[in-house]
Design an enzyme around this catalytic site. Structure first.
Site, PDB file in Angstrom:
ATOM      1  N   ASN A  11      33.341  43.211  34.090  1.00 42.42           N
ATOM      2  CA  ASN A  11      34.036  42.386  33.360  1.00 42.42           C
ATOM      3  C   ASN A  11      33.634  42.098  31.913  1.00 42.42           C
ATOM      4  O   ASN A  11      32.373  41.532  31.724  1.00 42.42           O
ATOM      5  CB  ASN A  11      33.973  40.780  34.112  1.00 42.42           C
ATOM      6  N   LYS A  13      34.519  40.686  29.328  1.00 38.10           N
ATOM      7  CA  LYS A  13      34.880  39.136  28.653  1.00 38.10           C
ATOM      8  C   LYS A  13      35.476  39.379  27.253  1.00 38.10           C
ATOM      9  O   LYS A  13      36.303  40.410  26.898  1.00 38.10           O
ATOM     10  CB  LYS A  13      33.605  38.275  28.717  1.00 38.10           C
ATOM     11  N   HIS A 101      38.589  32.725  36.896  1.00 40.72           N
ATOM     12  CA  HIS A 101      37.120  32.878  36.565  1.00 40.72           C
ATOM     13  C   HIS A 101      36.511  31.245  36.133  1.00 40.72           C
ATOM     14  O   HIS A 101      37.371  30.829  35.432  1.00 40.72           O
ATOM     15  CB  HIS A 101      37.115  33.919  35.321  1.00 40.72           C
ATOM     16  N   GLU A 103      34.885  30.877  33.722  1.00 41.73           N
ATOM     17  CA  GLU A 103      35.189  30.627  32.266  1.00 41.73           C
ATOM     18  C   GLU A 103      36.550  29.833  31.928  1.00 41.73           C
ATOM     19  O   GLU A 103      36.556  29.044  31.003  1.00 41.73           O
ATOM     20  CB  GLU A 103      34.791  31.631  31.426  1.00 41.73           C
ATOM     21  N   GLU A 173      30.987  33.742  42.366  1.00 44.22           N
ATOM     22  CA  GLU A 173      30.341  33.874  41.398  1.00 44.22           C
ATOM     23  C   GLU A 173      29.593  32.369  40.882  1.00 44.22           C
ATOM     24  O   GLU A 173      30.295  31.507  40.540  1.00 44.22           O
ATOM     25  CB  GLU A 173      31.171  34.218  40.181  1.00 44.22           C
ATOM     26  N   GLY A 179      25.400  34.749  33.371  1.00 43.83           N
ATOM     27  CA  GLY A 179      24.954  34.830  32.074  1.00 43.83           C
ATOM     28  C   GLY A 179      23.457  34.342  31.880  1.00 43.83           C
ATOM     29  O   GLY A 179      22.981  34.328  30.854  1.00 43.83           O
ATOM     30  N   SER A 219      24.697  37.502  37.067  1.00 47.74           N
ATOM     31  CA  SER A 219      23.614  38.242  36.670  1.00 47.74           C
ATOM     32  C   SER A 219      23.169  39.363  37.482  1.00 47.74           C
ATOM     33  O   SER A 219      21.851  39.589  37.929  1.00 47.74           O
ATOM     34  CB  SER A 219      22.351  37.280  36.767  1.00 47.74           C
TER      35      SER A 219
HETATM   36  P1  13P Z   1      27.062  38.045  34.312  1.00 54.48           P
HETATM   37  O1  13P Z   1      26.846  39.282  35.147  1.00 54.48           O
HETATM   38  O2  13P Z   1      26.719  38.147  32.686  1.00 54.48           O
HETATM   39  O3  13P Z   1      26.156  37.063  34.798  1.00 54.48           O
HETATM   40  O4  13P Z   1      28.619  37.502  34.164  1.00 54.48           O
HETATM   41  C1  13P Z   1      28.997  37.327  35.338  1.00 54.48           C
HETATM   42  C2  13P Z   1      30.480  37.230  35.388  1.00 54.48           C
HETATM   43  O5  13P Z   1      30.824  36.062  34.998  1.00 54.48           O
HETATM   44  C3  13P Z   1      31.358  38.377  35.831  1.00 54.48           C
HETATM   45  O6  13P Z   1      32.695  38.026  35.844  1.00 54.48           O
END
Ligand code: 13P
Length: 259
Positions: A11, A13, A101, A103, A173, A179, A219
Site C-alpha cells: 500500500n 498510500k 483503512h 487512515e 492492522e 508506521g 510495520s
Molecule cells: P506500515 O507498514 O508503514 O506500518 O503501514 C501499514 C499499513 O497501513 C498498510 O496499509
C-alpha cells in the site's frame, strides 16, 4: 498448509507520482525472481494517478504483479466530486481495492456501514475488497482489542452474501502498529486472525471462512515477514512503508528464499 493462496500487498498510500511509480515498479520487477511470485499473489496499490501508467507497464512487461486501488466509492457513478468508482478501477485491470483503512476511518470519518457498502460495490464490480480492521492503542491496553476488531468485521460485512464472501480479503492492522515500527507479536497476530476466522465462520460457515484470506499489516519488514507468514491463520501481509523500497518489498515478496 491450507489451500489459501498467499497474498502480499504493498500500500503506497499518498506516495509517488506516476513517473516515480513507474520507476518503483520497474525496480521491484528487477529484484523479483519467477520463484518469488510463483504460487502467491503480489499486488501493489499506488495512488489513483499512477494506475493507468502501471497498468500499461504490467501489461507490456508481463509482470507477475497485480494492481490494487486504495479506496473506491460505493456507487458506480454519480455526482461525487473527487471520488473514483469500481467500474473505473475495473477498466484499468485493478483486481483489489483496499476499503476501510484506518487512515480513512480516522481522517475521513468512514464507518463500518460505509465500508460494507464499498465492499459490496467492489464485489459486485468484480474486484476483491481488502477490508481493513484494527484496534487502537487504548482498546489494546484495556483488553478490548478482540471485541473492537470483531465488531468491525461484522459491521463491515453487512449484506455481503455467502456466495460473494469467497472473494473477500480481511486485513488486520492494529492502528498502534502502523508506521510505528511496532509489530504485533506473531502470537497476537495469530490469535486475532483466528478470532476473525471464527467470526467469519459464525457469519457464514466453516468452509467459507476457511477460504477467506486474512492479512496482517503494521510495520511489516523483511526482518519480520517470515515469522508472520508461518502463522496458521495469516495468509499474507499488507505493507505500507517497506513497500516504497523496491529492495525491501522484493525481500518481503521473496520471503521463501533460502528457507
Ligand atoms: P506500515 O507498514 O508503514 O506500518 O503501514 C501499514 C499499513 O497501513 C498498510 O496499509
Amino acid at each position: 498448509m491450507n489451500a489459501r493462496t498467499p497474498l502480499i500487498v504493498g500500500n503506497w498510500k499518498m506516495h509517488r507520482d506516476h513517473l516515480e511509480a513507474i520507476q518503483l515498479l520497474q525496480r521491484l520487477a528487477y529484484h523479483l525472481t519467477e520463484e518469488d511470485t510463483a504460487e502467491q499473489e503480489t499486488v501493489v496499490c499506488p495512488p489513483f494517478t499512477a494506475l493507468r501508467s502501471l497498468q500499461t507497464l504490467i501489461q507490456s512487461d508481463r509482470m507477475a504483479v497485480a494492481l490494487g486501488a486504495q479506496d473506491c466509492h460505493p456507487d458506480p457513478e454519480g455526482a461525487h466530486t473527487g471520488d473514483i468508482s469500481v467500474p473505473m478501477l475495473a477498466r484499468l485491470d485493478v483486481r483489489y481495492v483496499v476499503v476501510g483503512h484506518s487512515e480513512r476511518r480516522l481522517h475521513h470519518g468512514e464507518d463500518d456501514a460505509l465500508i460494507a457498502r464499498k465492499a459490496r460495490a467492489a464485489l459486485a464490480g468484480g474486484l476483491r475488497p481488502i477490508v481493513c480492521v484494527g484496534e487502537g492503542e487504548t482498546a489494546r491496553e484495556s483488553g478490548q482489542a478482540e471485541e473492537v476488531v470483531l465488531a468491525q468485521v461484522r459491521g463491515s460485512l453487512v449484506d455481503v452474501s455467502p456466495a460473494e464472501a469467497a472473494d473477500l480479503v480481511i486485513a488486520y492492522e492494529p492502528v498502534w502498529a502502523i508506521g510505528t515500527g511496532r509489530t504485533a507479536t506473531p502470537a497476537d497476530a495469530q490469535d486475532m486472525a483466528a478470532a476473525i476466522r471464527g467470526a467469519l465462520a459464525e457469519r457464514y460457515d466453516e468452509a467459507t471462512a476457511a477460504g477467506i484470506r486474512i492479512l496482517y499489516g503494521g510495520s511489516v519488514k523483511p526482518a519480520n515477514i517470515r515469522s508472520l507468514m508461518t502463522l496458521d491463520d495469516v495468509d499474507g501481509v499488507l505493507v505500507g512503508g517497506a513497500s516504497l523500497s523496491a529492495e525491501d518489498f522484493a525481500l518481503i515478496v521473496g520471503h521463501r528464499r533460502g528457507v
